[in-house]
Design an enzyme around this catalytic site. Structure first.
Site, PDB file in Angstrom:
ATOM      1  N   GLU A 376       0.845  -1.248   0.036  1.00 12.95           N
ATOM      2  CA  GLU A 376      -0.021  -0.074  -0.110  1.00 12.95           C
ATOM      3  C   GLU A 376       0.783   1.352  -0.040  1.00 12.95           C
ATOM      4  OE1 GLU A 376      -3.671   0.224   1.875  1.00 12.95           O
ATOM      5  OE2 GLU A 376      -3.697  -2.144   2.242  1.00 12.95           O
ATOM      6  N   GLU A 380       9.100   4.955   0.546  1.00 13.87           N
ATOM      7  CA  GLU A 380       9.491   6.084  -0.340  1.00 13.87           C
ATOM      8  C   GLU A 380       8.249   7.047  -0.761  1.00 13.87           C
ATOM      9  OE1 GLU A 380      10.536   2.875  -0.703  1.00 13.87           O
ATOM     10  OE2 GLU A 380      12.528   3.506   0.548  1.00 13.87           O
TER      11      GLU A 380
END
Ligand SMILES: Cc1cc2nc3c(=O)[nH]c(=O)nc-3n(C[C@H](O)[C@H](O)[C@H](O)COP(=O)(O)OP(=O)(O)OC[C@H]3O[C@@H](n4cnc5c(N)ncnc54)[C@H](O)[C@@H]3O)c2cc1C
Lengths: 394, 250
Positions: A376, A380
């Site tokens: 999900e 980053e």
């Protein structure tokens, strides 16, 4: 916390103490997790078998429709209760936790948020009562973090669409009766050319492909879904054509909070195991919890968990209050997932050599925790979301 | 069938208890409170009896501080119909005073059956069930592991040393529940929501002066270190001998 009623800066009521209802949800979820889920967790991890009995029993207790209204077969509770439930279940078995979280946040929520009244009536009661599981097909071989790069294609035909393409790494993909997925309905319009659809298990041209053999969350179901000239009738378009991109961004914004809760549960489970072991294990003539080096690991674990819990509960509470929660949800997911990885690592350290053994529950938690930094939206991507919100605010 | 279940809120058995400065009662600070585990068997049995009969009412009766309403809520979430909280200061109360207050409410309710836990895990008094029966003049069967109700009649199995005793008595009666009577259900999430709408009647009561006074409490001595008897098969006879002759647990 109870001394003031308004945050002076933002005007938002501060995090309240948990209500009676939340405490009761926690008590039920914790008891079920300790008594039913935990004893099965190691064997399920070893065999990779889907935790079907956990899910069936959780359905009977109302977990599978937790935040949806009773008229749609749900338990009528709020998002904070849902996060508490995911946390408690994941404390014992993250594979069961992600099955629950993917079903509610990814399978049911898009139908609840964007479905037509007919779609809600048709699918939600089955899903919320747990008679059927849901899943969400977004990721593709060439569209991961860049999910707007969806290549699965839906060609308009009489009465609906013909879909071709494949989705990968789909949680609950082979066990779900109902799948919400994205496909490109127009090549020209970029992210606006994506729409969401509902497909049911057994639809001609829709099948399960590769089953993944994973590092962790081994008893959760993660598969490829294949569409080969699959006809989707027009009433199975989710909401409005061309809204798919916006829809999945919103779905992921909510789903992230549940990954935060999952992370929190894993961290808490690893922490409890580490505290217990540190009091039992004797070296140099004393329990290892007497060594400051061990104590500092426990202190930092406790700190990171407490901070994660505040972030996760606060994001859920904002969602319940109808306040914006994108930034808070991404922060909760990012912080809690990194905390879970850190805590599982340190829990192994506290256990020494035993922590490295399959027999030791924290070994599994370590492998389970890693997904939290990926699924999900990777860490980053969370940082990108948070930064974007911060820059938008200022 | 109208069933009253007497429920006490007690410290969680996993809480590490501390004494308060008077040394006569427990320090309640930071202690998490739960439904007395034996009372959970009583609640479950009441719910099963009601479900089997297809009709009836399960009323939860609690005496305690206002916070005890939380324990009643748990029972309502399991499926009980309504609750009554007799609010009283129980700091100096003895089992007689508590049983008197409970039995006078039970008398007004005139149920067919009263179910209690066999004892509360905090003070281990095991007096309230039998005392209520005595005050009401009803039969009482304690430490029950199996219960059958037929019109006007109770058949109960109770655990006795080394065996089982089967008793029969008329209704109304007081039954105290032992582990093994049933497997208490979890409060379902829908049950938790439904419990929000159920009534808990709160009444202030004044307890009669205690006949029994606690003069002091003390914590048990710390556990002494374990003892290695030996290892492998050869050690078994010695272990059995120690368990039988010294520890006297087998
Ligand atoms: C167990 C499991 C369950 C899953 N369940 C589902 C599901 O139910 N439904 C579903 O649709 N998907 C699911 N996924 C897919 C998951 O959401 C993706 O794996 C994830 O979003 C990352 O995409 P990717 O694997 O293609 O990695 P990539 O996008 O290829 O990323 C590779 C690396 O590049 C970095 N990166 C990429 N873009 C950028 C950028 N712009 N800036 C900086 N760094 C960047 C990433 O952070 C990462 O470190 C699941 C995955 C797993 C492993």
């Amino acid at each position: 916390m109870a001394t003031h009623t308004q945050d002076d800066v933002t005007g938002v009521p501060p995090m309240a103490e948990l209500s009676d209802i939340h405490l009761q949800v926690r008590a039920t979820a914790r008891q079920f997790s300790d008594e039913v889920v935990r004893p099965r967790a190691a064997a399920a991890d070893e065999s990779g078998e889907f935790p079907a009995s956990n899910i069936r029993e959780m359905a009977e207790l109302g977990f599978l429709g937790l935040p949806f209204p009773e008229e749609f077969g749900g338990a009528g509770l709020d998002n904070l209760s849902y996060m508490i439930a995911v946390e408690e279940i994941s404390r014992s078995c993250a594979s069961t936790g992600i099955t629950l979280a993917a079903h509610i946040s990814l399978g049911c929520s898009p139908i609840w948020d964007f479905g037509t009244p007919e779609q809600k009536r048709k699918y939600l009661p089955r899903l919320a009562s747990g008679k059927a599981l849901g899943c969400f097909g977004l990721t593709e071989p060439n569209a991961g973090s860049d999910a707007g790069g969806t290549q699965t294609h839906a060609r308009a035909v009489d009465g609906g669409w013909i879909v071709n393409g494949n989705k990968i790494y789909i949680t609950n993909g082979s066990v779900a009766e109902v799948c919400v997925f994205t496909a490109r309905t127009s090549k020209e319009q970029g992210t606006k050319g994506i729409s969401s659809f509902i497909v049911e298990k057994g639809a001609p041209g829709y099948r399960v492909g590769k089953r993944e053999n994973k590092m962790g969350l081994r008893s959760s179901d993660t598969v490829e879904l294949i569409f080969e000239d699959c006809f989707i009738p027009k009433e199975n378009l989710l909401g409005v054509e061309g809204q798919g991109y916006k829809q999945f961004l919103k779905t992921l914004a909510g789903g992230r909070i549940s990954i935060g809760a999952l992370s929190l549960g894993i961290a808490q489970g690893a922490f409890e195991a580490a505290v217990k072991y540190s009091k039992e294990r004797q070296q140099f003539g004393q329990a290892i919890c007497e060594f400051q080096a061990v104590q500092f690991m426990l202190a930092d674990m406790g700190l990171k968990i407490e901070a994660s819990r505040h972030l996760v509960y606060e994001a859920a509470r904002r969602k319940d209050l109808g306040l914006p929660y994108s930034k808070q949800g991404a922060m909760a997911k990012l912080f809690a997932s990194e905390a879970a990885m850190w805590c599982a690592d340190k829990a192994i350290q506290v256990h020494g050599g035993f922590g490295y053994m399959r027999e030791c529950p924290v070994e599994r938690m370590f492998r389970d925790a890693k997904l939290m930094e990926i699924g999900e939206g990777t860490s980053e991507i969370q940082r990108m979301v948070i930064a974007r919100e911060i820059l938008k605010e200022s | 069938m109208k069933i009253v279940v007497c429920l006490k809120q007690v410290p969680d058995s996993e809480t590490r208890v501390k004494l308060d400065p008077t040394g006569k009662s427990l320090d309640s600070a930071g202690v998490s409170l739960v439904v007395n585990p034996y009372d959970e068997y009583a609640i479950e049995e009441a719910l099963k009896l009601k479900e089997a009969a297809g009709a009836g009412e399960v009323i939860i009766l609690t005496l305690g501080a206002s916070g005890a309403a939380t324990a009643i809520r748990n029972a309502l979430a399991m499926g009980a119909d309504r609750g009554i909280l007799l609010k009283a200061d129980t700091a100096n109360a003895d089992a007689r005073a508590i049983s008197e207050a409970l039995s006078s409410t039970i008398k007004e309710l005139s149920p067919d059956l009263v179910l209690c836990g066999k004892q509360a895990i905090d003070d281990d008094g095991a007096q309230v069930g039998p005392r209520i029966a005595e005050l009401l003049g009803w039969p009482c069967v304690t430490v029950v592991t199996k219960l059958e109700i037929s019109p006007g009649k109770v058949r109960a199995e109770r655990e006795i040393e080394g065996g089982i005793e089967v008793c029969e008595c008329a209704l109304p009666a007081v039954i105290t529940a032992q582990k093994g009577l049933n497997e208490p259900r979890y409060a379902s999430l829908k049950g938790i929501m439904a419990a929000k709408k159920k009534e808990i009647l709160e009444q202030d009561v004044t307890l009669s002066a205690p006949g029994l006074v606690t003069s002091s409490m003390s914590l048990p001595a710390g556990r002494s270190a374990g003892r290695m008897v030996g290892s492998g098969k050869e050690a078994v006879p010695e272990l059995v001998r120690i368990l039988r002759e010294e520890a006297r647990v087998i």
